[in-house]
Enzyme design. Sequence first.
Site, PDB file in Angstrom:
ATOM      1  N   CYS A  49       0.864  -1.190   0.000  1.00 50.53           N
ATOM      2  CA  CYS A  49       0.000   0.000   0.000  1.00 50.53           C
ATOM      3  C   CYS A  49       0.894   1.232   0.000  1.00 50.53           C
ATOM      4  O   CYS A  49       2.042   1.165  -0.458  1.00 50.53           O
ATOM      5  CB  CYS A  49      -0.983  -0.032   1.165  1.00 50.53           C
ATOM      6  SG  CYS A  49      -0.227  -0.044   2.813  1.00 50.53           S
ATOM      7  N   ARG A  85      -3.439  -0.756   5.373  1.00 49.48           N
ATOM      8  CA  ARG A  85      -3.999  -1.833   4.550  1.00 49.48           C
ATOM      9  C   ARG A  85      -3.076  -3.030   4.406  1.00 49.48           C
ATOM     10  O   ARG A  85      -3.478  -4.179   4.675  1.00 49.48           O
ATOM     11  CB  ARG A  85      -4.378  -1.291   3.155  1.00 49.48           C
ATOM     12  CG  ARG A  85      -5.526  -0.314   3.184  1.00 49.48           C
ATOM     13  CD  ARG A  85      -5.640   0.463   1.882  1.00 49.48           C
ATOM     14  NE  ARG A  85      -4.532   1.410   1.729  1.00 49.48           N
ATOM     15  CZ  ARG A  85      -4.356   2.204   0.705  1.00 49.48           C
ATOM     16  NH1 ARG A  85      -5.201   2.157  -0.323  1.00 49.48           N
ATOM     17  NH2 ARG A  85      -3.347   3.049   0.666  1.00 49.48           N
ATOM     18  N   ASP A  99      -8.244   3.797   0.985  1.00 48.65           N
ATOM     19  CA  ASP A  99      -7.307   4.179   2.042  1.00 48.65           C
ATOM     20  C   ASP A  99      -8.112   4.592   3.272  1.00 48.65           C
ATOM     21  O   ASP A  99      -8.841   5.580   3.230  1.00 48.65           O
ATOM     22  CB  ASP A  99      -6.462   5.343   1.517  1.00 48.65           C
ATOM     23  CG  ASP A  99      -5.439   5.808   2.520  1.00 48.65           C
ATOM     24  OD1 ASP A  99      -5.480   5.345   3.679  1.00 48.65           O
ATOM     25  OD2 ASP A  99      -4.599   6.634   2.142  1.00 48.65           O
TER      26      ASP A  99
HETATM   27  P1  4NP Z   1      -1.870   2.723   4.082  1.00 42.68           P
HETATM   28  O1  4NP Z   1      -2.571   4.054   4.673  1.00 42.68           O
HETATM   29  O2  4NP Z   1      -1.290   3.110   2.739  1.00 42.68           O
HETATM   30  O3  4NP Z   1      -2.998   1.766   3.980  1.00 42.68           O
HETATM   31  O4  4NP Z   1      -0.814   2.323   5.093  1.00 42.68           O
HETATM   32  C1  4NP Z   1      -1.910   5.270   4.763  1.00 42.68           C
HETATM   33  C2  4NP Z   1      -1.086   5.509   5.836  1.00 42.68           C
HETATM   34  C3  4NP Z   1      -0.447   6.723   5.943  1.00 42.68           C
HETATM   35  C4  4NP Z   1      -0.634   7.705   4.978  1.00 42.68           C
HETATM   36  C5  4NP Z   1      -1.457   7.446   3.908  1.00 42.68           C
HETATM   37  C6  4NP Z   1      -2.089   6.226   3.798  1.00 42.68           C
HETATM   38  N1  4NP Z   1       0.006   8.953   5.122  1.00 42.68           N
HETATM   39  O5  4NP Z   1      -0.230   9.826   4.273  1.00 42.68           O
HETATM   40  O6  4NP Z   1       0.781   9.144   6.068  1.00 42.68           O
END
Ligand code: 4NP
Length: 148
Positions: free
Chosen positions: A3, A9, A117
């Site tokens: 991700c 995720r 997300d």
């Molecule tokens: P992930 O979710 O890609 O599912 O781990 C996110 C976690 C952090 C961020 C964006 C999406 N961020 O912008 O810090």
Amino acid sequence: MVCLGNICRSPLAEGILKSKLDSNKYIVESCGTSSYHIGSKPDKRSIDIGRKYNIDITDQRAAQFSINDFKTYDYIYAMDNSNYQNIVKLTDNETHANKVKLILEELHPNSNLDVPDPYYGGEQGFEDVFQMLDEACYQIVLKLEKIH
Ligand code: 4NP
């Protein structure tokens, strides 16, 4: 399992798929395309939803996707179209690019659906993510059992 941050995720996807496969036969890992959270534990909301379904992801630490991963892994599952594009962009090797799949294609072929997300949303988003990943991972297991 890939991700963006590797804290929401893909840690769940890793934990769910690991729970359905024999660890003597398969290596399942996760990472993010970004460097934002390298070394961090999964988001508390992902840890909590995993725990609800007996999936312990507390020992995971975020890592960033590396081009070496194209060689190491046979299947690279991206959580959404944006991460899919960012992974594929890192290689001009067609064999490596073909290893990259959008994970929800396993469940809903030819739909190009994203695992949304959940980072900026509430807890229901994490429940929804868990359910779609659980169903997609079940399909991945059925596929792997046919191939291997
Ligand atoms: P992930 O979710 O890609 O599912 O781990 C996110 C976690 C952090 C961020 C964006 C999406 N961020 O912008 O810090």
